[in-house]
Design a protein around this motif. Structure first.
Motif, PDB file in Angstrom:
ATOM      1  N   ASN A 217       0.828  -1.196   0.000  1.00 12.82           N
ATOM      2  CA  ASN A 217       0.000   0.000   0.000  1.00 12.82           C
ATOM      3  C   ASN A 217       0.865   1.250   0.000  1.00 12.82           C
ATOM      4  O   ASN A 217       1.668   1.463   0.907  1.00 12.82           O
ATOM      5  N   THR A 218       0.717   2.083  -1.041  1.00 10.16           N
ATOM      6  CA  THR A 218       1.515   3.300  -1.131  1.00 10.16           C
ATOM      7  C   THR A 218       0.677   4.564  -0.933  1.00 10.16           C
ATOM      8  O   THR A 218       1.199   5.667  -1.049  1.00 10.16           O
ATOM      9  N   GLN A 219      -0.601   4.404  -0.632  1.00 12.58           N
ATOM     10  CA  GLN A 219      -1.460   5.561  -0.410  1.00 12.58           C
ATOM     11  C   GLN A 219      -1.220   6.127   0.982  1.00 12.58           C
ATOM     12  O   GLN A 219      -1.258   5.412   1.977  1.00 12.58           O
ATOM     13  N   MET A 220      -0.980   7.436   1.035  1.00 12.93           N
ATOM     14  CA  MET A 220      -0.659   8.087   2.296  1.00 12.93           C
ATOM     15  C   MET A 220      -1.857   8.860   2.843  1.00 12.93           C
ATOM     16  O   MET A 220      -2.569   9.529   2.101  1.00 12.93           O
ATOM     17  N   ASN A 221      -2.053   8.760   4.136  1.00 13.04           N
ATOM     18  CA  ASN A 221      -3.084   9.546   4.805  1.00 13.04           C
ATOM     19  C   ASN A 221      -2.522  10.883   5.291  1.00 13.04           C
ATOM     20  O   ASN A 221      -3.254  11.834   5.518  1.00 13.04           O
ATOM     21  N   GLY A 222      -1.205  10.921   5.442  1.00 11.91           N
ATOM     22  CA  GLY A 222      -0.535  12.140   5.873  1.00 11.91           C
ATOM     23  C   GLY A 222       0.963  11.951   5.779  1.00 11.91           C
ATOM     24  O   GLY A 222       1.466  10.829   5.682  1.00 11.91           O
ATOM     25  N   ILE A 223       1.691  13.055   5.783  1.00 11.88           N
ATOM     26  CA  ILE A 223       3.146  13.033   5.738  1.00 11.88           C
ATOM     27  C   ILE A 223       3.686  13.901   6.864  1.00 11.88           C
ATOM     28  O   ILE A 223       3.289  15.062   7.013  1.00 11.88           O
ATOM     29  N   VAL A 224       4.581  13.330   7.649  1.00  9.42           N
ATOM     30  CA  VAL A 224       5.157  14.020   8.794  1.00  9.42           C
ATOM     31  C   VAL A 224       6.553  14.504   8.430  1.00  9.42           C
ATOM     32  O   VAL A 224       7.347  13.765   7.837  1.00  9.42           O
ATOM     33  N   GLN A 225       6.869  15.760   8.786  1.00  4.75           N
ATOM     34  CA  GLN A 225       8.188  16.322   8.567  1.00  4.75           C
ATOM     35  C   GLN A 225       8.980  16.277   9.869  1.00  4.75           C
ATOM     36  O   GLN A 225       8.562  16.869  10.869  1.00  4.75           O
ATOM     37  N   LEU A 226      10.103  15.586   9.845  1.00 10.62           N
ATOM     38  CA  LEU A 226      10.912  15.417  11.046  1.00 10.62           C
ATOM     39  C   LEU A 226      12.308  15.969  10.795  1.00 10.62           C
ATOM     40  O   LEU A 226      13.021  15.496   9.910  1.00 10.62           O
ATOM     41  N   CYS A 227      12.697  16.957  11.594  1.00 10.72           N
ATOM     42  CA  CYS A 227      14.036  17.548  11.481  1.00 10.72           C
ATOM     43  C   CYS A 227      14.895  17.217  12.690  1.00 10.72           C
ATOM     44  O   CYS A 227      16.071  16.902  12.569  1.00 10.72           O
ATOM     45  N   ASP A 228      14.309  17.316  13.869  1.00 15.22           N
ATOM     46  CA  ASP A 228      15.054  17.042  15.083  1.00 15.22           C
ATOM     47  C   ASP A 228      15.242  15.545  15.279  1.00 15.22           C
ATOM     48  O   ASP A 228      14.539  14.722  14.685  1.00 15.22           O
ATOM     49  N   LYS A 229      16.173  15.184  16.136  1.00 12.67           N
ATOM     50  CA  LYS A 229      16.385  13.782  16.460  1.00 12.67           C
ATOM     51  C   LYS A 229      15.139  13.221  17.140  1.00 12.67           C
ATOM     52  O   LYS A 229      14.694  13.738  18.167  1.00 12.67           O
ATOM     53  N   CYS A 230      14.566  12.175  16.570  1.00  7.84           N
ATOM     54  CA  CYS A 230      13.342  11.605  17.131  1.00  7.84           C
ATOM     55  C   CYS A 230      13.068  10.248  16.502  1.00  7.84           C
ATOM     56  O   CYS A 230      13.770   9.798  15.595  1.00  7.84           O
ATOM     57  N   GLY A 231      12.028   9.597  17.000  1.00  5.39           N
ATOM     58  CA  GLY A 231      11.586   8.328  16.448  1.00  5.39           C
ATOM     59  C   GLY A 231      10.106   8.378  16.134  1.00  5.39           C
ATOM     60  O   GLY A 231       9.344   9.095  16.799  1.00  5.39           O
ATOM     61  N   MET A 232       9.695   7.644  15.127  1.00  3.92           N
ATOM     62  CA  MET A 232       8.280   7.584  14.747  1.00  3.92           C
ATOM     63  C   MET A 232       7.908   6.136  14.474  1.00  3.92           C
ATOM     64  O   MET A 232       8.640   5.402  13.806  1.00  3.92           O
ATOM     65  N   ALA A 233       6.765   5.725  15.003  1.00  2.00           N
ATOM     66  CA  ALA A 233       6.304   4.348  14.823  1.00  2.00           C
ATOM     67  C   ALA A 233       4.805   4.337  14.572  1.00  2.00           C
ATOM     68  O   ALA A 233       4.067   5.162  15.114  1.00  2.00           O
ATOM     69  N   THR A 234       4.373   3.394  13.755  1.00  3.59           N
ATOM     70  CA  THR A 234       2.954   3.227  13.462  1.00  3.59           C
ATOM     71  C   THR A 234       2.550   1.783  13.717  1.00  3.59           C
ATOM     72  O   THR A 234       3.237   0.853  13.291  1.00  3.59           O
ATOM     73  N   SER A 235       1.458   1.610  14.424  1.00  5.24           N
ATOM     74  CA  SER A 235       0.884   0.290  14.633  1.00  5.24           C
ATOM     75  C   SER A 235      -0.499   0.270  14.006  1.00  5.24           C
ATOM     76  O   SER A 235      -1.284   1.202  14.196  1.00  5.24           O
ATOM     77  N   GLY A 236      -0.776  -0.778  13.232  1.00 10.32           N
ATOM     78  CA  GLY A 236      -2.085  -0.867  12.600  1.00 10.32           C
ATOM     79  C   GLY A 236      -2.480  -2.312  12.368  1.00 10.32           C
ATOM     80  O   GLY A 236      -1.689  -3.104  11.849  1.00 10.32           O
ATOM     81  N   ASN A 237      -3.672  -2.669  12.767  1.00  9.56           N
ATOM     82  CA  ASN A 237      -4.123  -4.047  12.601  1.00  9.56           C
ATOM     83  C   ASN A 237      -4.409  -4.403  11.151  1.00  9.56           C
ATOM     84  O   ASN A 237      -4.567  -5.581  10.818  1.00  9.56           O
ATOM     85  N   TYR A 238      -4.479  -3.414  10.286  1.00  5.78           N
ATOM     86  CA  TYR A 238      -4.691  -3.687   8.868  1.00  5.78           C
ATOM     87  C   TYR A 238      -3.453  -4.289   8.224  1.00  5.78           C
ATOM     88  O   TYR A 238      -3.500  -4.795   7.112  1.00  5.78           O
ATOM     89  N   ARG A 239      -2.293  -4.239   8.937  1.00 10.54           N
ATOM     90  CA  ARG A 239      -1.052  -4.770   8.392  1.00 10.54           C
ATOM     91  C   ARG A 239      -0.782  -6.209   8.822  1.00 10.54           C
ATOM     92  O   ARG A 239      -0.064  -6.927   8.143  1.00 10.54           O
ATOM     93  N   ASN A 240      -1.306  -6.597   9.952  1.00 12.25           N
ATOM     94  CA  ASN A 240      -0.956  -7.906  10.500  1.00 12.25           C
ATOM     95  C   ASN A 240      -2.212  -8.574  11.045  1.00 12.25           C
ATOM     96  O   ASN A 240      -2.625  -8.303  12.171  1.00 12.25           O
ATOM     97  N   PHE A 241      -2.810  -9.422  10.236  1.00 12.25           N
ATOM     98  CA  PHE A 241      -4.040 -10.106  10.629  1.00 12.25           C
ATOM     99  C   PHE A 241      -4.190 -11.369   9.790  1.00 12.25           C
ATOM    100  O   PHE A 241      -3.460 -11.592   8.831  1.00 12.25           O
ATOM    101  N   TYR A 242      -5.128 -12.193  10.191  1.00 10.49           N
ATOM    102  CA  TYR A 242      -5.512 -13.314   9.338  1.00 10.49           C
ATOM    103  C   TYR A 242      -7.004 -13.553   9.509  1.00 10.49           C
ATOM    104  O   TYR A 242      -7.620 -13.091  10.483  1.00 10.49           O
TER     105      TYR A 242
END
Length: 330
Positions: A217-242
């Motif tokens: 899936n390459t469709q984006m809901n938003g784009i975050v701009q990060l300049c400072d030192k930081c971490g970003m993580a996304t959890s979504g059940n649409y990625r890991n299910f059966y």
């Protein structure tokens, strides 16, 4: 197999400029997922990055029978290393702040539902209830670099925090090598600092919460701009299910019930000072549900959130912090 791609950084403004170091890219697979690392350096750091991954593999990879984590789960007499202790202590901290909705002792339940490092027998209420008797973050602690369990059947699963920490570990290596501009992406969790090859803030996309088992899936809901030192993580059940017998089972387990969590949040994106923290809170929010997740996140300083949730009529809505709104690409 790794790929090496060279990015030439742009020249500085003015009549003349000093040649800047190029950007390199390392990519491959690790911990059953992909990694992409971009960094500005005078030389390739491939060997040092590989060595750091191998060391991490021997500490926190549950699929590696020789790792410290695997030995802890087998109740072997093993002294944990600094990485293990760091992840364990942060996990306990997030568990406390989330009222136990983030819990690394749910490994037996994660395995039971088919999302862990072992596969168990068929799920039944009896089996779930029996496993719940030895699940709970208050039933385990560190003592003199050893894991002490209230019940020897307890097992740990760091999958919701270790990938983020791996980003931090590689970021730390790059910084020790004098790298100021980098992006470390491991399976969608990201640690960044400085600027990208174009001299701009790093831009990280938030995917639309659509079924994406294969990561296409390459469709984006938003784009975050990060300049400072930081971490970003996304959890979504649409990625890991059966799906089985017409029912969808998502990978986020509710530690209170032992069953996959069913909440209106479809994806939770967290930005924090480090990726390990972002990774853990993203999972906690998925298990908690929208109202409680917002309440928890608003009570934490220096952490931003972006939740995509479903409405009763099946539409998508976004709920995000003021700080996150400020760094979204307009």
């Amino acid at each position: 197999m790794k790929k090496w791609i060279l990015f030439l950084s742009g020249c500085c403004l003015g009549v003349s400029c000093r040649q800047q170091a190029p950007y390199y890219e390392e990519s491959g697979t690790v911990f059953h997922t992909y990694y992409r690392i971009k960094y500005q350096s005078e030389q390739f750091l491939t060997d040092k990055i590989d060595a750091e991954f191998q060391a991490f593999n021997l500490s926190l990879n549950p699929f590696n029978p020789n790792s410290i984590l695997a030995k802890v789960n087998r109740n072997e007499d093993v002294e944990v290393d600094e990485w293990f202790a760091t992840v364990f202590n942060r996990a306990m901290n997030v568990s406390a702040h989330s009222d136990g909705m983030f819990d690394v002792t749910t490994a037996p339940l994660i395995n039971l539902w088919g999302f862990g490092f072992e596969r168990k027998d068929s799920v039944s209420p009896h089996v779930v209830d029996s496993l719940l008797t030895f699940v709970g973050y208050r039933k385990i602690h560190l003592e003199n670099s050893h894991v002490v369990k209230d019940d020897p059947r307890m097992m740990l699963n760091f999958s919701a925090i270790a990938k983020g920490f791996a980003c931090d570990v590689i970021a730390g290596l790059l910084e020790r090598e004098g790298v100021a501009n980098y992006s470390v992406d491991i399976g969608g969790e990201v640690a960044v600092n400085g600027l990208n090859p174009n001299g701009h803030c790093w831009r990280i996309g938030i995917s639309k919460p659509e079924d994406d088992l294969y990561g296409t899936n390459t469709q984006m809901n938003g784009i975050v701009q990060l300049c400072d030192k930081c971490g970003m993580a996304t959890s979504g059940n649409y990625r890991n299910f059966y799906e089985k017998d017409g029912t969808r089972y998502a990978h986020t387990i509710d530690p209170r019930t032992g069953y996959p969590s069913r909440q209106s949040i479809l994806s939770a994106t967290i930005v924090a000072s480090d990726c390990m923290t972002a990774d853990a809170y993203a999972t906690a929010c998925m298990a908690m549900g929208l109202e409680k997740a917002v309440q928890m996140m608003e009570g934490l300083s220096g952490i931003e959130y972006y939740f995509i949730h479903s409405t009763p009529d099946g539409q998508f809505q976004v709920n995000c912090s003021k700080g996150m709104s400020a760094i979204l690409l307009k």
